[in-house]
Design a protein around this motif. Structure first.
Motif, PDB file in Angstrom:
ATOM      1  N   LYS A  37       0.818  -1.174  -0.006  1.00 33.96           N
ATOM      2  CA  LYS A  37       0.006   0.061   0.187  1.00 33.96           C
ATOM      3  C   LYS A  37       1.028   1.403  -0.073  1.00 33.96           C
ATOM      4  O   LYS A  37       0.585   2.230  -0.853  1.00 33.96           O
ATOM      5  CB  LYS A  37      -0.994  -0.034   1.118  1.00 33.96           C
ATOM      6  N   ASN A  38       1.946   1.275   0.692  1.00 35.88           N
ATOM      7  CA  ASN A  38       2.755   2.590   1.000  1.00 35.88           C
ATOM      8  C   ASN A  38       3.493   2.740  -0.340  1.00 35.88           C
ATOM      9  O   ASN A  38       3.722   4.076  -0.874  1.00 35.88           O
ATOM     10  CB  ASN A  38       3.726   2.329   2.050  1.00 35.88           C
ATOM     11  N   PHE A  39       3.931   1.650  -0.810  1.00 39.37           N
ATOM     12  CA  PHE A  39       4.743   1.860  -2.414  1.00 39.37           C
ATOM     13  C   PHE A  39       3.738   2.338  -3.433  1.00 39.37           C
ATOM     14  O   PHE A  39       3.911   3.276  -4.187  1.00 39.37           O
ATOM     15  CB  PHE A  39       5.202   0.659  -2.752  1.00 39.37           C
ATOM     16  N   CYS A  40       2.412   1.687  -3.294  1.00 38.96           N
ATOM     17  CA  CYS A  40       1.454   2.346  -4.367  1.00 38.96           C
ATOM     18  C   CYS A  40       1.271   3.905  -4.070  1.00 38.96           C
ATOM     19  O   CYS A  40       1.229   4.394  -5.162  1.00 38.96           O
ATOM     20  CB  CYS A  40       0.171   1.604  -3.918  1.00 38.96           C
ATOM     21  N   ILE A  41       0.910   4.441  -2.822  1.00 37.99           N
ATOM     22  CA  ILE A  41       0.766   5.575  -2.482  1.00 37.99           C
ATOM     23  C   ILE A  41       2.016   6.466  -2.922  1.00 37.99           C
ATOM     24  O   ILE A  41       1.821   7.388  -3.586  1.00 37.99           O
ATOM     25  CB  ILE A  41       0.378   5.907  -1.119  1.00 37.99           C
TER      26      ILE A  41
END
Ligand SMILES: [Zn+2]
Length: 130
Positions: free
Chosen positions: A96-100
């Motif tokens: 999720k963090n890398f997506c954001i």
């Protein structure tokens, strides 16, 4: 059949004393919790993998940050199927963090690009007028 609360030995329903350890068995004894087979708690739901989001941001936004998002997204299911829920949750958070991060940097690049085009466009417009 009822179970001795002391040792867990199965005894006939009418038994007053355990056939194994000789302790008294209360008349309405139900199987002692200590000797019932452990309940298999249903697996918690698989954490969100963010797989399609990772692929979308990789294609549309930012390749260097999208790739790790896809890697983590793939790990979520792998860890989940291994029963390693903690690791699956961690991988899900990382994905999720890398997506954001990928989305944000993609947007930043897009905005810079638009500003660049607008600047170049207006400069060209000035020259055209002149
Ligand atoms: Zn017993």
């Amino acid at each position: 059949m009822k179970y001795c609360p002391t040792c867990g030995e199965p005894n006939p329903d009418n038994a007053r004393f355990c056939v194994k350890c000789g302790r008294e068995i209360p008349s309405e004894t139900t199987p002692s919790p200590a000797y019932t087979p452990p309940q298999h708690s249903p697996n918690p739901n698989m954490p969100e993998t963010y797989l399609w989001q990772s692929i979308v941001v990789t294609i549309l936004c930012c390749l260097p940050l999208g790739i790790p998002a896809i890697v983590y997204a793939a790990q979520v299911e792998k860890y989940y199927l291994q029963g390693n829920i903690d690791a699956a949750n961690r991988a899900s958070r990382n994905a999720k963090n890398f997506c954001i991060a990928s989305l944000v940097s993609g947007l930043a690049i897009a905005i810079i690009y638009v500003i660049y085009l607008a600047t170049v466009g207006s400069l060209l417009g000035l020259f055209a007028v002149a």
